[in-house]
Design a protein around this motif. Sequence first.
Motif, PDB file in Angstrom:
ATOM      1  N   HIS A 156       0.853  -1.177   0.000  1.00  0.00           N
ATOM      2  CA  HIS A 156       0.000   0.000   0.000  1.00  0.00           C
ATOM      3  C   HIS A 156       0.890   1.228   0.000  1.00  0.00           C
ATOM      4  O   HIS A 156       1.552   1.527   0.986  1.00  0.00           O
ATOM      5  CB  HIS A 156      -0.912   0.011   1.225  1.00  0.00           C
ATOM      6  N   TYR A 203       1.555   5.274  -2.222  1.00  0.00           N
ATOM      7  CA  TYR A 203       1.069   6.258  -3.183  1.00  0.00           C
ATOM      8  C   TYR A 203       1.065   5.634  -4.578  1.00  0.00           C
ATOM      9  O   TYR A 203       2.034   4.981  -4.982  1.00  0.00           O
ATOM     10  CB  TYR A 203       1.971   7.486  -3.122  1.00  0.00           C
ATOM     11  N   THR A 204      -0.024   5.825  -5.318  1.00  0.00           N
ATOM     12  CA  THR A 204      -0.139   5.176  -6.627  1.00  0.00           C
ATOM     13  C   THR A 204       0.960   5.609  -7.592  1.00  0.00           C
ATOM     14  O   THR A 204       1.369   4.853  -8.471  1.00  0.00           O
ATOM     15  CB  THR A 204      -1.510   5.459  -7.255  1.00  0.00           C
ATOM     16  N   THR A 233      -8.619  15.073  -5.367  1.00  0.00           N
ATOM     17  CA  THR A 233      -7.441  14.305  -4.999  1.00  0.00           C
ATOM     18  C   THR A 233      -6.407  15.236  -4.362  1.00  0.00           C
ATOM     19  O   THR A 233      -6.649  16.416  -4.179  1.00  0.00           O
ATOM     20  CB  THR A 233      -6.857  13.581  -6.222  1.00  0.00           C
ATOM     21  N   ARG A 284     -10.542   6.248  -2.842  1.00  0.00           N
ATOM     22  CA  ARG A 284      -9.265   5.979  -3.500  1.00  0.00           C
ATOM     23  C   ARG A 284      -9.350   4.910  -4.586  1.00  0.00           C
ATOM     24  O   ARG A 284      -8.601   4.953  -5.557  1.00  0.00           O
ATOM     25  CB  ARG A 284      -8.231   5.575  -2.451  1.00  0.00           C
ATOM     26  N   ARG A 285     -10.270   3.957  -4.458  1.00  0.00           N
ATOM     27  CA  ARG A 285     -10.344   2.915  -5.483  1.00  0.00           C
ATOM     28  C   ARG A 285     -10.965   3.414  -6.792  1.00  0.00           C
ATOM     29  O   ARG A 285     -11.068   2.660  -7.756  1.00  0.00           O
ATOM     30  CB  ARG A 285     -11.121   1.705  -4.948  1.00  0.00           C
ATOM     31  N   TRP A 305      -9.416   5.262  -8.551  1.00  0.00           N
ATOM     32  CA  TRP A 305      -8.226   5.261  -9.398  1.00  0.00           C
ATOM     33  C   TRP A 305      -7.866   3.819  -9.746  1.00  0.00           C
ATOM     34  O   TRP A 305      -7.642   3.000  -8.856  1.00  0.00           O
ATOM     35  CB  TRP A 305      -7.047   5.924  -8.689  1.00  0.00           C
ATOM     36  N   GLU A 308      -4.949   2.040  -7.900  1.00  0.00           N
ATOM     37  CA  GLU A 308      -4.960   1.784  -6.464  1.00  0.00           C
ATOM     38  C   GLU A 308      -4.936   0.283  -6.200  1.00  0.00           C
ATOM     39  O   GLU A 308      -5.508  -0.511  -6.943  1.00  0.00           O
ATOM     40  CB  GLU A 308      -6.202   2.410  -5.829  1.00  0.00           C
ATOM     41  N   ILE A 352      -7.073  -2.429  -1.068  1.00  0.00           N
ATOM     42  CA  ILE A 352      -7.725  -1.284  -0.439  1.00  0.00           C
ATOM     43  C   ILE A 352      -9.232  -1.464  -0.605  1.00  0.00           C
ATOM     44  O   ILE A 352      -9.713  -1.697  -1.718  1.00  0.00           O
ATOM     45  CB  ILE A 352      -7.265   0.042  -1.076  1.00  0.00           C
TER      46      ILE A 352
END
Length: 354
Positions: free
Chosen positions: A97, A99-100, A305, A317-318, A320, A323, A327
Amino acid sequence: MPDAQQPLHVETRVVTLGRPSSEPDQPLNVPVTLTSTFIAGGDLEYGRYGNPTWTAFEDVLGDLEGGRCIAFASGMAAIAAVLDLLDAGSKVVAPRHSYTGTIGQLQDSERRGRITVEYVDIADTEAVVGAAEGAALVWIETPTNPALEVADVAAIAAGAHAAGALVAVDNTFATPLLQRPLESGADLVVHSATKYISGHSDVLMGAVVTATAEHAEAITSIRTLRGAIPAPLETFLALRGLRTLPVRLERAQSTAQELVRRLSGLEGLQEVRYPGFGAIVSIVLPTAEAADALASSVRLWRHATSLGGVESTLERRRRWPAEASTIPEGLVRLSVGLEHVDDLERDLRSALGA
């Protein structure tokens, strides 16, 4: 006059460092130096090599982190510079997990055969240290984005160094006011200065802070060669924002902690995640649809964001595609700003009931 032997508090250093001399008619703030070229014979020569506005910003952030700071055009550029330190074929250990943008860079480098990556639960110290065997770099994000897991930086750094690996820590969420990774053994610290450092949602910038002069020279060389330099105006704005970081973070953290207390156990929320410090909170709703409904129903919170600004923002967040699949679909990350906690709570409760 202050006692020269008495170290200054962080709140004082963040305001006083990186300023011109106190001679008559000197400006109080370092000016924005808008030039691409300098007169030959000095240390600068050309705008890609250095800028007085960069230097002021780097002096302050470097002092706060306890190292040498090199400013970059963005947080992504700062991450890329650290990865550029690695030889081809190097192994990297990274949080599952993260930052993307970090995950995206790691995946892209792995696809092109530059590195191999082993993803770990960064909160499982034993597993992280075990994975460090044969690695060139252990990347730590703590708290993680957006799961908010916390890493034991000191223990991981000791284990990684014993295995011969460098340790880099993304300190964007905590800032140097809440966590100083270099003091816990990290070699490099990375910031998206876009977030809490600048603090006003108007700057894209990044930074790398190094523990040694050797790494500072290497990172500076990468910046010069790749050209990922920050603009002088953005650097000026980031420094102006940095001056108020202690008061902004103190207020936002206090509000976040009170908001967590009020939201815990609230009907409609499956979970409230908070690491105990900082101003980022993640709440988990039962479904993606419920989370999207919350994001579209709030009026005070902004559905956007990024994070770390004076305004409170949230997002599922999902939404994106990049991600992590681990999550929860219904996880909504809250970036708590400077509004009154009563208003923030009322807006969330109203949206949850919509």
